[in-house]
Design an enzyme around this catalytic site. Structure first.
Site, short mmCIF file in Angstrom:
data_model
loop_
_atom_site.label_atom_id
_atom_site.label_comp_id
_atom_site.label_asym_id
_atom_site.label_seq_id
_atom_site.Cartn_x
_atom_site.Cartn_y
_atom_site.Cartn_z
N LYS A 124 0.83 -1.21 0.00
CA LYS A 124 0.00 0.00 0.00
C LYS A 124 0.86 1.27 0.00
O LYS A 124 0.65 2.18 -0.79
CB LYS A 124 -0.93 0.02 1.23
CG LYS A 124 -1.82 -1.20 1.36
CD LYS A 124 -2.70 -1.11 2.59
CE LYS A 124 -1.98 -1.03 3.91
NZ LYS A 124 -1.21 -2.26 4.25
N ARG A 142 -8.92 1.22 9.88
CA ARG A 142 -8.52 -0.16 10.18
C ARG A 142 -9.55 -0.86 11.04
O ARG A 142 -9.36 -2.03 11.37
CB ARG A 142 -7.18 -0.16 10.91
CG ARG A 142 -5.97 -0.42 10.01
CD ARG A 142 -4.74 -0.15 10.85
NE ARG A 142 -3.58 -0.89 10.53
CZ ARG A 142 -2.51 -0.38 9.91
NH1 ARG A 142 -2.52 0.85 9.47
NH2 ARG A 142 -1.44 -1.12 9.73
N ARG A 177 11.88 -5.90 4.32
CA ARG A 177 11.62 -4.46 4.10
C ARG A 177 12.69 -3.60 4.78
O ARG A 177 13.07 -3.84 5.91
CB ARG A 177 10.24 -4.09 4.64
CG ARG A 177 9.99 -2.58 4.61
CD ARG A 177 8.53 -2.22 4.66
NE ARG A 177 7.90 -2.50 5.93
CZ ARG A 177 6.59 -2.30 6.17
NH1 ARG A 177 5.80 -1.84 5.22
NH2 ARG A 177 6.10 -2.58 7.36
N ARG A 235 12.36 -1.83 10.45
CA ARG A 235 11.41 -1.36 11.45
C ARG A 235 11.32 -2.38 12.58
O ARG A 235 11.31 -3.58 12.32
CB ARG A 235 10.03 -1.20 10.81
CG ARG A 235 9.75 0.19 10.30
CD ARG A 235 8.52 0.27 9.44
NE ARG A 235 7.30 -0.26 10.05
CZ ARG A 235 6.10 -0.20 9.48
NH1 ARG A 235 5.97 0.36 8.30
NH2 ARG A 235 5.05 -0.70 10.08
N ARG A 248 0.66 -8.76 13.83
CA ARG A 248 0.00 -7.71 13.02
C ARG A 248 -0.94 -8.33 12.00
O ARG A 248 -2.01 -7.79 11.72
CB ARG A 248 1.06 -6.85 12.32
CG ARG A 248 1.74 -5.90 13.30
CD ARG A 248 3.05 -5.38 12.75
NE ARG A 248 2.87 -4.54 11.59
CZ ARG A 248 3.80 -4.33 10.67
NH1 ARG A 248 4.98 -4.90 10.78
NH2 ARG A 248 3.55 -3.54 9.65
P1 ADP Z 1 2.39 -1.77 3.28
O1 ADP Z 1 2.44 -0.27 3.15
O2 ADP Z 1 1.13 -2.35 2.70
O3 ADP Z 1 2.66 -2.27 4.67
P2 ADP Z 1 4.88 -1.70 1.74
O4 ADP Z 1 4.52 -0.80 0.60
O5 ADP Z 1 5.75 -1.10 2.81
O6 ADP Z 1 3.56 -2.37 2.38
O7 ADP Z 1 5.60 -3.00 1.12
C1 ADP Z 1 6.11 -4.02 1.97
C2 ADP Z 1 7.45 -4.56 1.42
O8 ADP Z 1 7.20 -5.26 0.20
C3 ADP Z 1 8.47 -3.47 1.07
O9 ADP Z 1 9.74 -3.96 1.38
C4 ADP Z 1 8.29 -3.26 -0.43
O10 ADP Z 1 9.52 -2.83 -1.04
C5 ADP Z 1 7.90 -4.66 -0.90
N1 ADP Z 1 6.94 -4.67 -2.02
C6 ADP Z 1 5.88 -3.84 -2.21
N2 ADP Z 1 5.19 -4.19 -3.32
C7 ADP Z 1 5.84 -5.26 -3.85
C8 ADP Z 1 5.62 -6.11 -5.00
N3 ADP Z 1 4.58 -5.92 -5.83
N4 ADP Z 1 6.48 -7.13 -5.21
C9 ADP Z 1 7.53 -7.35 -4.37
N5 ADP Z 1 7.79 -6.60 -3.28
C10 ADP Z 1 6.96 -5.57 -3.03
P1 AMP Z 2 1.63 0.69 9.17
O1 AMP Z 2 2.81 1.58 8.90
O2 AMP Z 2 0.41 1.06 8.40
O3 AMP Z 2 1.99 -0.77 9.07
O4 AMP Z 2 1.24 0.95 10.72
C1 AMP Z 2 2.16 0.68 11.76
C2 AMP Z 2 1.43 0.61 13.10
O5 AMP Z 2 0.79 1.87 13.40
C3 AMP Z 2 0.28 -0.43 13.18
O6 AMP Z 2 0.75 -1.73 13.48
C4 AMP Z 2 -0.58 0.16 14.32
O7 AMP Z 2 -0.01 -0.08 15.59
C5 AMP Z 2 -0.46 1.68 14.05
N1 AMP Z 2 -1.55 2.18 13.16
C6 AMP Z 2 -1.41 2.72 11.92
N2 AMP Z 2 -2.61 3.08 11.41
C7 AMP Z 2 -3.53 2.76 12.34
C8 AMP Z 2 -4.96 2.84 12.42
N3 AMP Z 2 -5.69 3.35 11.40
N4 AMP Z 2 -5.57 2.39 13.54
C9 AMP Z 2 -4.86 1.89 14.58
N5 AMP Z 2 -3.53 1.76 14.58
C10 AMP Z 2 -2.86 2.19 13.47
#
Ligand code: ADP
Ligand code: AMP
Length: 213
Positions: free
Chosen positions: A13, A85, A124, A157, A168
């Site tokens: 995302k 969420r 990541r 992270r 998660r």
């Molecule tokens: P989210 O925001 O949904 O938690 P991220 O955008 O941070 O996910 O993506 C999670 C990990 O997967 C990152 O390390 C990113 O570089 C990788 N990633 C994202 N999209 C793809 C894809 N289509 N194929 C392979 N790796 C991806």
């Molecule tokens: P993310 O970067 O989206 O993976 O979010 C990291 C962490 O932030 C999550 O695991 C939650 O602890 C918190 N968080 C982010 N967005 C929300 C939300 N809309 N509601 C509750 N917790 C959130």
């Protein structure tokens, strides 16, 4: 256009929202990024959110709803990444938008199985400086450990460690997945296969956002 990106952690995302917001002129609102910034700065919100985030649990709805109320742009379109969420957050969002004479145009569901989630998140890398996101295998930086965009250090992270990732994912299933039915009922949900390559997901996403599907 007002869009929500919905999907498990690691489904891409943030990566897609960062690229697409530039392309389509939409503001990218990532609640995860906003919370991490608050924790870094030691604000009141950061102090209250920190423990939940470390455990991989959701920050309470009341804090999240207040945060979105504060940052939601008055003008122009935006992508919400990581919010809502819970059903409570989704209802609050509807109310908030209605109050400003707006409504949600689209919800995109990024579908990805648990096995791939762990693979994505354990590799990541996140930039300490600008928050850019990389992957050791699928989207590596040009120079190891250094952000292509701002030159800062890349780190893992804390909540991307495997046991927190599993927690998660479970929290997603229990508390966030009900939103799929919620938005299906509103007739604004489109799902996409987030297991495809980065380029393929981008292409499909543009199709969905520009032509409606
Ligand atoms: P989210 O925001 O949904 O938690 P991220 O955008 O941070 O996910 O993506 C999670 C990990 O997967 C990152 O390390 C990113 O570089 C990788 N990633 C994202 N999209 C793809 C894809 N289509 N194929 C392979 N790796 C991806
Ligand atoms: P993310 O970067 O989206 O993976 O979010 C990291 C962490 O932030 C999550 O695991 C939650 O602890 C918190 N968080 C982010 N967005 C929300 C939300 N809309 N509601 C509750 N917790 C959130």
């Amino acid at each position: 256009m007002i869009v929500v990106f919905l999907g498990p952690p690691g489904s891409g995302k943030g990566t897609q929202a960062k690229g697409l917001s530039r392309q389509l002129g939409l503001v990218h609102i990532s609640t995860g990024d906003l919370l991490r910034e608050a924790v870094r700065k030691g604000t009141e919100l950061g102090k209250r959110a920190r423990e939940y985030m470390e455990r991989g649990e959701l920050v309470p709805d009341s804090l999240m709803i207040a945060l979105i109320e504060e940052v939601m742009p008055q003008e122009g379109g935006f992508i919400l990444d990581g919010f809502p969420r819970t059903v409570m957050q989704a209802l609050a969002l509807e109310e908030m938008l209605k109050k400003h004479g707006k409504e949600l145009d689209k919800v995109v569901l990024f579908e990805l199985p648990e096995g791939v989630v762990v693979d994505r998140l354990s590799g990541r890398l996140t930039c300490q400086g600008c928050g850019a996101v990389y992957h050791v295998k699928y989207n590596p930086p040009k120079e190891e450990g250094i952000c292509d965009l701002c030159g800062s250090k890349l780190v893992q992270r804390e909540d991307d460690k495997e046991e927190v990732v599993r927690r998660r994912y479970k929290v997603y299933k229990e508390q966030t997945q009900p939103l799929v039915e919620f938005y299906r009922g509103r007739n604004i949900l489109t799902s996409l296969d987030a297991g495809q390559s980065l380029e393929e997901v981008s292409r499909r996403l543009l199709e969905v956002l520009k032509n409606g599907g």
